[in-house]
Scaffold this motif. Sequence first.
Motif, PDB file in Angstrom:
ATOM      1  N   LEU A   1       0.818  -1.210   0.000  1.00 36.76           N
ATOM      2  CA  LEU A   1       0.000   0.000   0.000  1.00 36.76           C
ATOM      3  C   LEU A   1       0.857   1.268   0.000  1.00 36.76           C
ATOM      4  CD1 LEU A   1      -2.823   1.145   0.007  1.00 36.76           C
ATOM      5  CD2 LEU A   1      -2.902   0.852   2.492  1.00 36.76           C
ATOM      6  N   GLU A   2       1.958   1.273   0.724  1.00 32.28           N
ATOM      7  CA  GLU A   2       2.813   2.466   0.756  1.00 32.28           C
ATOM      8  C   GLU A   2       3.366   2.780  -0.635  1.00 32.28           C
ATOM      9  OE1 GLU A   2       6.601   4.371   3.231  1.00 32.28           O
ATOM     10  OE2 GLU A   2       6.019   2.281   3.532  1.00 32.28           O
ATOM     11  N   GLN A   3       3.756   1.751  -1.384  1.00 28.64           N
ATOM     12  CA  GLN A   3       4.264   1.974  -2.737  1.00 28.64           C
ATOM     13  C   GLN A   3       3.167   2.445  -3.673  1.00 28.64           C
ATOM     14  OE1 GLN A   3       6.630  -1.262  -4.301  1.00 28.64           O
ATOM     15  NE2 GLN A   3       7.782  -1.504  -2.401  1.00 28.64           N
ATOM     16  N   VAL A   4       1.954   1.920  -3.502  1.00 27.45           N
ATOM     17  CA  VAL A   4       0.822   2.388  -4.306  1.00 27.45           C
ATOM     18  C   VAL A   4       0.620   3.884  -4.104  1.00 27.45           C
ATOM     19  CG1 VAL A   4      -1.668   2.220  -4.665  1.00 27.45           C
ATOM     20  CG2 VAL A   4      -0.334   0.146  -4.312  1.00 27.45           C
ATOM     21  N   LEU A   5       0.633   4.326  -2.852  1.00 29.58           N
ATOM     22  CA  LEU A   5       0.401   5.740  -2.546  1.00 29.58           C
ATOM     23  C   LEU A   5       1.534   6.616  -3.042  1.00 29.58           C
ATOM     24  CD1 LEU A   5      -1.130   5.718   1.050  1.00 29.58           C
ATOM     25  CD2 LEU A   5      -2.307   5.716  -1.150  1.00 29.58           C
ATOM     26  N   ASP A   6       2.767   6.178  -2.855  1.00 25.87           N
ATOM     27  CA  ASP A   6       3.905   6.970  -3.341  1.00 25.87           C
ATOM     28  C   ASP A   6       3.822   7.134  -4.854  1.00 25.87           C
ATOM     29  OD1 ASP A   6       5.022   7.406  -0.867  1.00 25.87           O
ATOM     30  OD2 ASP A   6       6.608   5.909  -1.070  1.00 25.87           O
ATOM     31  N   TYR A   7       3.513   6.054  -5.544  1.00 30.05           N
ATOM     32  CA  TYR A   7       3.425   6.091  -7.006  1.00 30.05           C
ATOM     33  C   TYR A   7       2.311   7.040  -7.451  1.00 30.05           C
ATOM     34  CZ  TYR A   7       3.381   4.194 -11.793  1.00 30.05           C
ATOM     35  OH  TYR A   7       3.452   4.044 -13.157  1.00 30.05           O
ATOM     36  N   ALA A   8       1.158   6.940  -6.797  1.00 30.74           N
ATOM     37  CA  ALA A   8       0.036   7.807  -7.148  1.00 30.74           C
ATOM     38  C   ALA A   8       0.346   9.262  -6.822  1.00 30.74           C
ATOM     39  CB  ALA A   8      -1.225   7.345  -6.418  1.00 30.74           C
ATOM     40  N   ASN A   9       1.017   9.505  -5.697  1.00 32.68           N
ATOM     41  CA  ASN A   9       1.422  10.866  -5.340  1.00 32.68           C
ATOM     42  C   ASN A   9       2.333  11.460  -6.407  1.00 32.68           C
ATOM     43  OD1 ASN A   9       0.294  12.047  -3.079  1.00 32.68           O
ATOM     44  ND2 ASN A   9       1.692  11.077  -1.640  1.00 32.68           N
ATOM     45  N   ALA A  10       3.295  10.678  -6.873  1.00 31.18           N
ATOM     46  CA  ALA A  10       4.218  11.163  -7.891  1.00 31.18           C
ATOM     47  C   ALA A  10       3.491  11.459  -9.191  1.00 31.18           C
ATOM     48  CB  ALA A  10       5.331  10.136  -8.119  1.00 31.18           C
ATOM     49  N   ALA A  11       2.580  10.599  -9.577  1.00 34.44           N
ATOM     50  CA  ALA A  11       1.820  10.825 -10.810  1.00 34.44           C
ATOM     51  C   ALA A  11       0.995  12.097 -10.716  1.00 34.44           C
ATOM     52  CB  ALA A  11       0.908   9.623 -11.095  1.00 34.44           C
TER      53      ALA A  11
END
Length: 328
Positions: free
Chosen positions: A281-291
Amino acid sequence: MTHELITMGRISVDIYPHDIGVGLADVTSFGKYLGGSPANVAVAAARHGRRTAVITRTGDDPFGEFLHQELLRYGVDDQWVAPVPALQTPVTFCAIQPPEDFPLYFYGRSPSAPDWEIAAGELDTDAIAAARIFWSTVTGLSRARSREAQVAAHLARPQESLDTDQHTILDLDYRPMFWDSVEQAREQVSRILPQVTVAVGNSEECAVAVGEGTPDEQADRLLEAGVKLAVVKRGAEGVMAATAEERVVSKPLPVETVNGLGAGDSFGGALVHGLLSGWPLEQVLDYANAAGALVAAEIACSEAMPTPEKVNTMLADRGRTVPQEVSA
């Protein structure tokens, strides 16, 4: 073909100014783009290589033709995009006054808009049931016909949990100009939340859905309503996501904001990609934040949706974990 993502709801032609930092009355030139949050989310997910489609309606006019062309150019299936002859394709203007002032002006949505005329009997419920993710919005609940269609689409979905590879996502995109009152919106959201696996919104939108409170309190109420994953955007404090088992906060990736209007849709498409990829979940959020940050730094929304390469480069540059991409 089974779609990885089907979105449903608003579509429009976005007319965005080339002049930055001035009011709409003083703008001298504009660009024309595909817009509307569910359509933008489909475009964003397609940029990440996902098989996407959108269920929506346009006017039977040149702007409607333009939107078909743009969907296909971005790789989004347009088979469920049909014209409504009596109505015009909506147009949305905005002023771009960074860092936080981006007022929107909606034209062609009164007394109704084509995407509010989607009828339940027109839906391909087999395709909706088969899609790995179905995405709808609170705006679609604001009119009786589209609300009936949205509820029918949700009911067509299988019983889901975060342990399966299917999700039903509700974007809590409350826009007050489309509702008579906050109470009316809250009533409709409360009715549909039990049919939702994932709810996504900022603190103000979550307040409409489940009341005021801290992000943790709002997430708790969303989980109590039946949601399996609550995603609460916290602005400058990042994004918090909660399930029954874990609670994760992703810190923001600061950029110089040019136009913040498309960031949430870019976030949504990247969130879809991360969930389908099965990342932590942390990687999902980081990726979405960057996008989302990448689009906030551009004028356009749909045209600026980033590829995985761009998102991963930002993550690496900012010292965040670059998730392992998947082809499935």
